[in-house]
Motif scaffolding. Structure first.
Motif, PDB file in Angstrom:
ATOM      1  N   ARG A  43       0.909  -1.120  -0.073  1.00 18.63           N
ATOM      2  CA  ARG A  43      -0.155   0.031   0.187  1.00 18.63           C
ATOM      3  C   ARG A  43       0.909   1.202  -0.052  1.00 18.63           C
ATOM      4  NH1 ARG A  43      -2.629  -3.172   3.945  1.00 18.63           N
ATOM      5  NH2 ARG A  43      -1.691  -1.758   5.503  1.00 18.63           N
ATOM      6  N   ASN A  44       2.105   1.100   0.529  1.00 23.44           N
ATOM      7  CA  ASN A  44       2.917   2.198   0.553  1.00 23.44           C
ATOM      8  C   ASN A  44       3.437   2.507  -0.785  1.00 23.44           C
ATOM      9  OD1 ASN A  44       4.600   4.424   1.983  1.00 23.44           O
ATOM     10  ND2 ASN A  44       6.404   2.835   1.454  1.00 23.44           N
ATOM     11  N   GLU A  47      -0.473   3.434  -5.012  1.00 22.67           N
ATOM     12  CA  GLU A  47      -1.786   4.058  -4.787  1.00 22.67           C
ATOM     13  C   GLU A  47      -3.015   3.751  -5.594  1.00 22.67           C
ATOM     14  OE1 GLU A  47      -4.067   6.997  -2.324  1.00 22.67           O
ATOM     15  OE2 GLU A  47      -2.244   5.632  -1.949  1.00 22.67           O
ATOM     16  N   SER A  52      -8.317   6.383  -4.619  1.00 22.11           N
ATOM     17  CA  SER A  52      -7.455   7.105  -3.606  1.00 22.11           C
ATOM     18  C   SER A  52      -8.506   8.038  -3.073  1.00 22.11           C
ATOM     19  CB  SER A  52      -6.302   7.641  -4.472  1.00 22.11           C
ATOM     20  OG  SER A  52      -5.854   8.142  -3.131  1.00 22.11           O
ATOM     21  N   PRO A  90       1.466   9.813  -0.720  1.00 25.29           N
ATOM     22  CA  PRO A  90       0.291   9.057  -1.319  1.00 25.29           C
ATOM     23  C   PRO A  90       0.389   9.787  -2.868  1.00 25.29           C
ATOM     24  CG  PRO A  90      -0.587   9.628   0.728  1.00 25.29           C
ATOM     25  CD  PRO A  90       0.716  10.280   0.652  1.00 25.29           C
ATOM     26  N   ARG A  93       3.164   8.237  -4.859  1.00 22.65           N
ATOM     27  CA  ARG A  93       3.136   6.866  -5.199  1.00 22.65           C
ATOM     28  C   ARG A  93       2.796   6.512  -6.766  1.00 22.65           C
ATOM     29  NH1 ARG A  93      -0.387   5.814   0.266  1.00 22.65           N
ATOM     30  NH2 ARG A  93       0.764   5.954   1.748  1.00 22.65           N
TER      31      ARG A  93
END
Length: 297
Positions: A43-44, A47, A52, A90, A93
Motif C-alpha cells: 500500500r505504501n 496508490e 484513492s 500518497p 506513489r
C-alpha cells in the motif's frame, strides 16, 4: 512465513516475466513476508488510481499501464530511491489498481521462494449488493492456498479477515461467477467495475474475465484492460460461449485439486490462440484513450 511448495502444473515460487523485479530484487528481499508488514509495504508503494482519497497527479496516470513489476519498481525508485518500507507521500506513489497491488505482493513472496499467484474475480465486500471486479493474491501456506487482500489494512464489516478470505465467501473467481450466470442463479448485471459505470458490467465482462483468469493462473499476469483472442466488448457474451463454459469448468475443477483438469487447461491455454495472448494485446482503459497494440516481448 515458510511453506512447502504445492504439487501442480507450474512452479508458483518462481518469477514470471511479469513478477520478475530485475535489478530491484534486493528491494523485494528486504520486505518481510508476514501479512501485515508485506501488505503495508504494498500500500505504501502503490496508490489506487480510482479509489484513492487524494487527487493524484495527471502526469503519472500512465503508471497504470506498467504490466511488468520491474517497471513499477523503476518508477518508484525514480521518485524515491529508498527502501520500499520508507513512507511515501500518497500523491507520489505509483498509480495502479488491485492487479498491481497483487502483482507486487506475489513478486515479494516469490522473491523469498514462497509459492504465490494472482486470482481474477469479483469481491462482495466493498459495496453491499455490488460485486466489484477484483484481483487478489493467493499464497501456499500449511498445505492450502490462502487468499488475502493487501489493499485492506484492517477488517471491514463485510470482510472480517482480509488475511484469509474463505473460498466462495467474499471473493468469487470469474469462472465461478460465469457458471452461476449460466445456471441462472445470480444477477450478472451486479458484477462489474463499479455501479456508476453501466457499460463495464454484465455477462460480456465476466466472460472476458474468465479468459483473463486462465492467463493469470498460468503466469501471464496481464492488465485488466488487455484484450486478445476471444475477448470482445459489450454484447459479446454469446461469442464462444461453449468454450468459456468448458474453460470455467476446468478452472473450478482445478481449484478443487483436480490435477488432471489443471494439466488439460494448461495444455489448452498454450495451444489455443483464443485463450493465449501470443506476442501482442490490445490495450484500452481510460476514457478517451485510443486502443493500443502493445507488445508483450
Amino acid at each position: 512465513m515458510t511453506t512447502l511448495a504445492p504439487t501442480g502444473t507450474i512452479d508458483y515460487a518462481t518469477h514470471t516475466p511479469y513478477s520478475d523485479p530485475g535489478r530491484f530484487a534486493g528491494r523485494l528481499e528486504a520486505v518481510p513476508t508476514d501479512f501485515d508488514r508485506l501488505c503495508a509495504v504494498v500500500r505504501n508503494v502503490i496508490e489506487h488510481y480510482r479509489a484513492s482519497e487524494y487527487e493524484l497527479p495527471a502526469d503519472t496516470i500512465g503508471d497504470i499501464h506498467a504490466r511488468w513489476i520491474d517497471r513499477t519498481l523503476r518508477s518508484d525508485d525514480d521518485r524515491h530511491g529508498t527502501d520500499l518500507a520508507a513512507p511515501r507521500e500518497p500523491r507520489s506513489r505509483v498509480q495502479g489498481c488491485c492487479r498491481d497491488h497483487t502483482l507486487l505482493s506475489i513478486a515479494i513472496l516469490r522473491q523469498h521462494g514462497i509459492p504465490a499467484r494472482s486470482r481474477i474475480g469479483f469481491a462482495d465486500y466493498f459495496v453491499d449488493g455490488w460485486h466489484h471486479d477484483h484481483v487478489v493474491p493467493e499464497v501456499w501456506l500449511s498445505g492450502r492456498w490462502v487468499r488475502f487482500d493487501p489493499e485492506l489494512a484492517a477488517p471491514t464489516p463485510l470482510l472480517p479477515d482480509p488475511r484469509d478470505i474463505p473460498a466462495g465467501n467474499g471473493f468469487h473467481t470469474a469462472a465461478e461467477v460465469w457458471r452461476a450466470h449460466r445456471a441462472g442463479t445470480i444477477d450478472v448485471e451486479t458484477y462489474g467495475v463499479d455501479p456508476s459505470i453501466p457499460v463495464a458490467r454484465g455477462a460480456w465482462f465476466v466472460r472476458n474475465y474468465v479468459v483473463l483468469e486462465v492467463a493469470h493462473r498460468f503466469g501471464d499476469e496481464l492488465l485488466l484492460w488487455d484484450n486478445w483472442g476471444t475477448m470482445a466488448g459489450p454484447g459479446s457474451d454469446g461469442q464462444d460461449a461453449d468454450l468459456v463454459d468448458d474453460v470455467a469448468a476446468l478452472l473450478v475443477a482445478a481449484d478443487t485439486g483436480d490435477r488432471g483438469a489443471e494439466r488439460r487447461l494448461l495444455e489448452w491455454y498454450r495451444a489455443d490462440d483464443r485463450l493465449h495472448p501470443g506476442d501482442h494485446v490490445l490495450r484500452v482503459s481510460l476514457p478517451g484513450e485510443d486502443v493500443v497494440l502493445d507488445s508483450l516481448r
